[in-house]
Write an enzyme that holds these catalytic residues in place. Structure first.
Site, PDB file in Angstrom:
ATOM      1  N   PRO A   1      28.866   0.839 -22.764  1.00  0.00           N
ATOM      2  CG  PRO A   1      28.355  -0.534 -24.772  1.00  0.00           C
ATOM      3  CD  PRO A   1      28.899   0.972 -24.154  1.00  0.00           C
TER       4      PRO A   1
ATOM      5  NE  ARG B   1      23.689  -5.087 -16.058  1.00  0.00           N
ATOM      6  CZ  ARG B   1      23.864  -5.346 -14.733  1.00  0.00           C
ATOM      7  NH1 ARG B   1      24.094  -6.405 -14.356  1.00  0.00           N
ATOM      8  NH2 ARG B   1      23.764  -4.448 -13.954  1.00  0.00           N
TER       9      ARG B   1
ATOM     10  CB  CYS C   1      29.159 -18.081   8.247  1.00  0.00           C
ATOM     11  SG  CYS C   1      30.282 -19.146   8.441  1.00  0.00           S
TER      12      CYS C   1
ATOM     13  CE1 TYR D   1      29.403  -3.388 -13.112  1.00  0.00           C
ATOM     14  CE2 TYR D   1      27.563  -4.384 -14.473  1.00  0.00           C
ATOM     15  CZ  TYR D   1      28.437  -3.495 -14.206  1.00  0.00           C
ATOM     16  OH  TYR D   1      28.438  -2.146 -14.858  1.00  0.00           O
TER      17      TYR D   1
END
Ligand code: LLP
Length: 426
Positions: free
Chosen positions: A286, A288, A356, A385
């Site tokens: 694992p 996340r 931008c 992430y």
């Protein structure tokens, strides 16, 4: 992890987020150590201690720096690395190399050399090209490298296309075509400097449901039975990857680890008995699930622009440079105004980054109290992430990372400076 006080500020793991923003500046990543430790303890209680012969490795691509390596090492977990840079971080942090698992679909010669010379625990082989390089390198170093083959189980998962990896048409893994895979296995069995331990799959990320993991596991267990019968190869290890989902917004829910691992372990025990296979060592990876909800990002609100009858853009001092996920995957986030958490939410606005790029929108529609420049926005669930995918578009320096635990804060990664941005320019 979050609560509020009389001053109407957001508290995160006991720390006043508005004070953190003042002390360290914004944009700022704030990680909760208590939360990370809670997840590690859950892994130990409900997986490592509950089932014999199991391992858990943290997928470092989700969140990595030297201090994180030290925490993971102390908690007794392993580390999944996928590049020379991730491996170098682990080496420099003194991470035990035998607990490292090296992934990647195109490891370079120098990355393999680094892995072999540092005795990385497992190489997860993704191609024949890599297999031959490892054999050659291990021979030169007079070593035997333990390897797993990453297979593509052919399972289509229900997540964003860009983060699904287990389907047939994938750049990852060895296709489950008998001729191809058997040729790999025969070759590895003949090699003198690699030891084939078993197989690995990783089917995708942010999976909220366990059915795809169970389907992939069925495919893998059937494969174990076949390769034993056909090639007399019995796998000693299997690695089931990561992918366990978390709560980003109202519709999503982070399941307890048991929801994923219990049915998988039951299947392994029952099928191995039925197939007369010895129970292999089982690893999970694992990323996340350990760190995602452990992080928040703090921004300072600047320009507020109302386009009558269309929308109000509220711009912050970060954006797709520190959180690429909304622009890349259309990822959704929840947020609050950290210095106004108790105030009534009276308007619907859009939170824009400062790059931008028109796709640099962090949250398209969010209800907020009346806002003014200088307010602090706290975006939840940015622990995975975000920092690792941060970039310097428009030459924006990457934010600092602060670790908090029960009200105490400490700097984990310094903010980049403008001169850092010039550091490698000739
Ligand atoms: N093991 C392997 C071999 C992997 O490739 C990954 C993730 C993991 C474990 C951990 O997966 P997790 O438990 O974190 O879901 N940048 C994307 C996620 C890419 C995941 C890549 N591989 C995102 O922001 O959603």
């Amino acid at each position: 992890m979050c609560n509020m006080n009389e001053e109407k500020n957001l508290f995160f793991d006991g720390a006043d987020t508005v004070k953190l923003a003042e002390k360290y500046g914004t944009p700022l990543y704030v990680m909760s150590e208590s939360y990370i430790l809670e997840r590690c303890h859950e892994i130990k209680r409900d997986y490592l201690n509950k089932y014999k012969n199991t391992r858990a490795v943290f997928a470092s691509k989700a969140f990595l720096n030297m201090e994180m390596c030290r925490i993971i090492a102390r908690e007794g977990l392993g580390l999944d690395v996928v590049s020379g840079g991730e491996l170098h971080t682990a080496i420099k942090a003194g991470f035990p190399m035998e607990r490292c698992v090296f992934h990647g679909n195109n490891k370079s010669y120098s990355e393999i050399e680094m892995a072999v010379s540092n005795d990385v625990g497992r190489m997860v082989v993704d191609s024949e090209y890599e297999l031959e390089m490892i054999e050659g390198m291990a021979k030169d170093h007079n070593k035997t490298m333990p390897i797993l083959f990453r297979i593509t189980p052919g399972v289509d998962v229900h997540t964003h296309k860009f983060i699904s990896t287990g389907q047939q048409d994938s750049k990852f893994g060895i296709p489950l075509n008998q001729d191809i895979l058997y040729a790999y296995i025969r070759k590895a069995m003949e090699m003198k400097h690699v030891e084939l331990k078993g197989f690995h799959f990783h089917i995708g990320s942010q999976l909220l449901d366990n059915t795809c993991h169970l389907m992939a596991l069925d495919v893998l267990l059937d494969l174990l039975k076949k390769v034993k019968a056909d090639l007399d190869f019995e796998a000693k290890e299997i690695n089931l990857g990561g992918g366990f989902g978390i709560h980003y917004t109202g519709e999503e829910k982070r399941h307890d680890l048991s929801y994923f691992v219990d049915p998988m372990m039951e299947n392994i025990y029952s099928k191995c008995e039925a197939y007369q296979l010895s129970i292999p060592e089982v690893t999970i990876e694992p990323g996340r699930w350990i760190v995602g909800e452990a992080g928040i990002s703090l921004y300072t609100i600047g320009a507020i622009k109302e386009i009558p009858n269309i929308r109000t853009y509220v711009s912050v001092d970060g954006g797709m440079t520190d959180n690429l996920r909304p622009a890349l995957y259309n990822a959704k986030y929840e947020a609050v105004i950290a210095n106004k958490v108790n105030e009534a939410k009276e308007q619907l606005v859009t939170i824009a980054g400062k790059c931008c790029e028109s796709s640099d929108i962090l949250i398209w529609d969010i209800d907020v109290p009346p806002l003014e420049a200088g307010d602090i926005l706290a975006v939840f669930c940015t622990g995975a992430y975000n920092y690792t995918m941060a970039n310097n578009y428009n030459r924006l320096p990457r934010p600092a990372v602060v670790m908090v635990k029960e009200g105490q804060d400490r700097l984990m990664v310094k903010r980049e400076t403008y001169d850092d941005l010039l550091g490698r320019d000739i």
